[in-house]
Design an enzyme around this catalytic site. Structure first.
Site, PDB file in Angstrom:
ATOM      1  N   HIS A 122      34.448 -14.209 -27.406  1.00 41.86           N
ATOM      2  CA  HIS A 122      33.357 -14.049 -28.717  1.00 41.86           C
ATOM      3  C   HIS A 122      32.208 -13.419 -28.188  1.00 41.86           C
ATOM      4  O   HIS A 122      32.048 -13.341 -27.143  1.00 41.86           O
ATOM      5  CB  HIS A 122      33.344 -15.687 -28.816  1.00 41.86           C
ATOM      6  CG  HIS A 122      32.724 -15.868 -30.089  1.00 41.86           C
ATOM      7  ND1 HIS A 122      31.442 -15.868 -30.584  1.00 41.86           N
ATOM      8  CD2 HIS A 122      33.519 -16.413 -31.536  1.00 41.86           C
ATOM      9  CE1 HIS A 122      31.131 -16.100 -31.641  1.00 41.86           C
ATOM     10  NE2 HIS A 122      32.395 -16.527 -32.397  1.00 41.86           N
ATOM     11  N   GLN A 205      36.456 -23.537 -27.888  1.00 37.81           N
ATOM     12  CA  GLN A 205      37.749 -23.739 -28.527  1.00 37.81           C
ATOM     13  C   GLN A 205      38.837 -24.631 -27.875  1.00 37.81           C
ATOM     14  O   GLN A 205      39.791 -25.148 -28.111  1.00 37.81           O
ATOM     15  CB  GLN A 205      38.591 -22.366 -28.725  1.00 37.81           C
ATOM     16  CG  GLN A 205      37.736 -21.215 -29.680  1.00 37.81           C
ATOM     17  CD  GLN A 205      37.805 -21.951 -31.099  1.00 37.81           C
ATOM     18  OE1 GLN A 205      38.610 -22.830 -31.420  1.00 37.81           O
ATOM     19  NE2 GLN A 205      36.983 -21.304 -31.832  1.00 37.81           N
ATOM     20  N   LYS A 228      32.764 -28.199 -33.421  1.00 32.20           N
ATOM     21  CA  LYS A 228      34.037 -27.926 -33.240  1.00 32.20           C
ATOM     22  C   LYS A 228      34.685 -28.966 -32.758  1.00 32.20           C
ATOM     23  O   LYS A 228      35.931 -28.892 -32.382  1.00 32.20           O
ATOM     24  CB  LYS A 228      34.368 -26.565 -32.257  1.00 32.20           C
ATOM     25  CG  LYS A 228      33.763 -25.343 -33.097  1.00 32.20           C
ATOM     26  CD  LYS A 228      33.989 -24.111 -32.127  1.00 32.20           C
ATOM     27  CE  LYS A 228      33.184 -22.836 -32.449  1.00 32.20           C
ATOM     28  NZ  LYS A 228      33.625 -22.300 -33.707  1.00 32.20           N
ATOM     29  N   CYS A 366      34.256 -12.294 -34.727  1.00 31.87           N
ATOM     30  CA  CYS A 366      33.452 -12.336 -33.613  1.00 31.87           C
ATOM     31  C   CYS A 366      34.073 -11.764 -32.466  1.00 31.87           C
ATOM     32  O   CYS A 366      33.709 -12.256 -31.455  1.00 31.87           O
ATOM     33  CB  CYS A 366      32.671 -13.559 -33.474  1.00 31.87           C
ATOM     34  SG  CYS A 366      31.677 -14.201 -34.840  1.00 31.87           S
TER      35      CYS A 366
HETATM   36  N1  PMP Z   1      32.898 -18.974 -28.310  1.00 37.03           N
HETATM   37  C1  PMP Z   1      34.086 -19.112 -29.011  1.00 37.03           C
HETATM   38  C2  PMP Z   1      35.466 -19.105 -28.083  1.00 37.03           C
HETATM   39  C3  PMP Z   1      34.161 -19.553 -30.259  1.00 37.03           C
HETATM   40  O1  PMP Z   1      35.189 -19.518 -30.891  1.00 37.03           O
HETATM   41  C4  PMP Z   1      32.880 -19.689 -30.680  1.00 37.03           C
HETATM   42  C5  PMP Z   1      32.766 -20.041 -32.289  1.00 37.03           C
HETATM   43  N2  PMP Z   1      33.564 -19.413 -33.325  1.00 37.03           N
HETATM   44  C6  PMP Z   1      31.556 -19.428 -30.097  1.00 37.03           C
HETATM   45  C7  PMP Z   1      31.733 -19.217 -28.930  1.00 37.03           C
HETATM   46  C8  PMP Z   1      30.387 -19.656 -30.879  1.00 37.03           C
HETATM   47  O2  PMP Z   1      30.128 -21.000 -31.153  1.00 37.03           O
HETATM   48  P1  PMP Z   1      28.540 -21.416 -32.007  1.00 37.03           P
HETATM   49  O3  PMP Z   1      28.744 -20.606 -33.082  1.00 37.03           O
HETATM   50  O4  PMP Z   1      28.939 -22.960 -32.349  1.00 37.03           O
HETATM   51  O5  PMP Z   1      27.505 -21.070 -30.851  1.00 37.03           O
END
Ligand code: PMP
Length: 410
Positions: A122, A205, A228, A366
């Site tokens: 990500h 995740q 999450k 992302c």
């Molecule tokens: N890493 C992964 C694998 C994610 O899926 C996400 C959120 N989609 C994030 C990091 C970032 O999380 P946050 O926006 O809550 O900081």
């Protein structure tokens, strides 16, 4: 499922109509809904205990401090950290990675060092490392994603060649938020440790979907977000091994993180306070405590079975759609499925499904470099959680069949 408990009745947001139809919420990889007990914990804190933590000596401040520190202790138990002082509260995964990159990274990386990532990271576990590499002269390298569609996964045969003595940190995601791949986190940590590299696991995740044990995983850092895992937004965790945290410089400074301040200079408290400058997010930490209790009441092994079963069923059903391209492994996968339709752009699919009351996510998730490698501008993602049902997958499929028929006409 879940010992006969009516899980759906715990989540007030689920009970609404969207487009005149009962909501089917399949965007859980982006954020999950909150059970009433978590919402109540937030309200209760603001109604009864609201106060600043730590140096307060009055009743409310002591209650707030106790609640905040109890949440930290609960978080340590939740991931089997050896001590609450290994738990730092942050805004979430993104902030946790930035903290490690800016504190540990800037203090320890130098020209010629390598930060090893994977091609399925990500952006929040990728961009902070690019920035710190630029500032320190270190280099970012990536473990490739190999295979096509149903075979996608990390090229573990290449890992030993990539894990050279120059690698100071291997930061990787436990579960890919686009592919649904579950990486063998303990094995990756073991192989990194063998060459003296530290490890950081992005558990965004996986944390809400299965039991995680940082000591069994053998990682040095682990990061995740509360939102999450049925918790509130704005709160997350950085787990770090005690010895590492104690040797790391602060990344933000100010009140709460100092032991002594003089006009001529200041000294810091040890972890975790060293990394929590300013008034912390007390209310959301306390609500996160309730979220952890809620997940353990359902049972994390049971949650894993439930979510994986839904994703496998969805994968199988989606494979029947004409012109569909499914991403990520066919067999064991995390509780999400991403796909692209030959004739319909992901954003159109999401907009049409929304009219049927179904919440999906479409875009690059992302994961821009990964999507580019896959040759896709975007994909559609359906992601599942404790309150989703097989009937909701039927609703998804019925809606997608209509979309395929509409866009495939001409
Ligand atoms: N890493 C992964 C694998 C994610 O899926 C996400 C959120 N989609 C994030 C990091 C970032 O999380 P946050 O926006 O809550 O900081």
């Amino acid at each position: 499922m879940f010992a006969g408990r009516d899980v759906r009745s715990d989540f007030p947001t689920l009970h609404q109509l969207v487009g005149g139809r009962p909501l089917v919420y399949l965007d859980n990889a982006a954020t999950t809904h909150k059970p009433q007990v978590v919402i109540d914990a937030l309200t209760r804190y603001y109604e009864k205990d609201n106060s600043n933590v730590h140096r307060g000596l009055h009743a409310l401040s002591m209650r707030a401090t106790d609640g905040y520190e109890a949440a930290r202790a609960r978080a340590a138990v939740f991931i089997n950290a050896s001590s609450p002082s290994e738990i730092i509260f942050t805004r979430g995964t993104t902030e946790s990675v930035n903290l490690v990159a800016q504190s540990w990274g800037q203090a320890n990386l130098k020209r010629g060092n390598v930060i090893l990532l994977t091609e399925m990271e990500h952006h929040s576990n990728l961009v902070p490392w690019q920035v710190v590499a630029e500032r320190t002269g270190a280099v970012v390298k990536y473990v490739p994603v190999v295979g096509d569609n149903a075979e996608h996964g990390l090229d573990l045969d290449r890992l030993d060649a990539l894990l050279t003595p120059e690698v100071k940190l291997f930061a990787f995601t436990h579960v890919s938020n686009t592919l649904g791949v579950i990486n063998p986190a303990a094995e990756l940590c073991r192989r990194a440790r063998a060459v003296g590299a530290l490890t950081l696991i992005d558990a965004a995740q996986s944390i809400g979907h299965e039991s995680l044990d940082v000591q069994a995983l053998g990682c040095d850092f682990l990061v995740y977000s509360g939102h999450k895992m049925v918790g509130p937004t704005g709160i997350g965790v950085l787990y770090g091994r005690r010895a590492l945290l104690d040797a790391m410089p602060p990344w933000q400074t100010g009140g709460g993180m100092i032991s002594v301040v003089e006009f001529s200079g200041s000294r810091w408290k040890p972890a975790p306070e060293r990394f929590e400058a300013g008034t912390p997010n007390v209310a959301d930490a306390i609500a996160l405590h309730v979220a952890m209790d809620y997940l353990d009441t359902l049972g994390r092994p049971e949650i894993a079975l439930h979510d994986h079963a839904l994703a496998e069923a969805a994968y199988g059903a989606l494979a029947e759609l004409p012109g569909v391209r499914l991403l990520g492994p066919k067999g064991k996968r995390a509780g999400l499925v991403s796909f692209a339709l030959k004739d319909a752009h992901a954003h159109d699919v999401v907009t049409f499904a929304d009219q049927d009351g179904i919440a999906l996510r479409g875009g690059h998730h992302c994961n821009q470099p990964l999507m580019k490698k896959l040759g896709l501008p975007s994909s559609v993602r359906a992601s599942f959680y404790v309150y989703n049902t097989p009937e909701e997958i039927d609703r998804l499929l019925a809606s997608l069949r209509k979309i395929v028929a509409f866009f495939g006409r001409g």
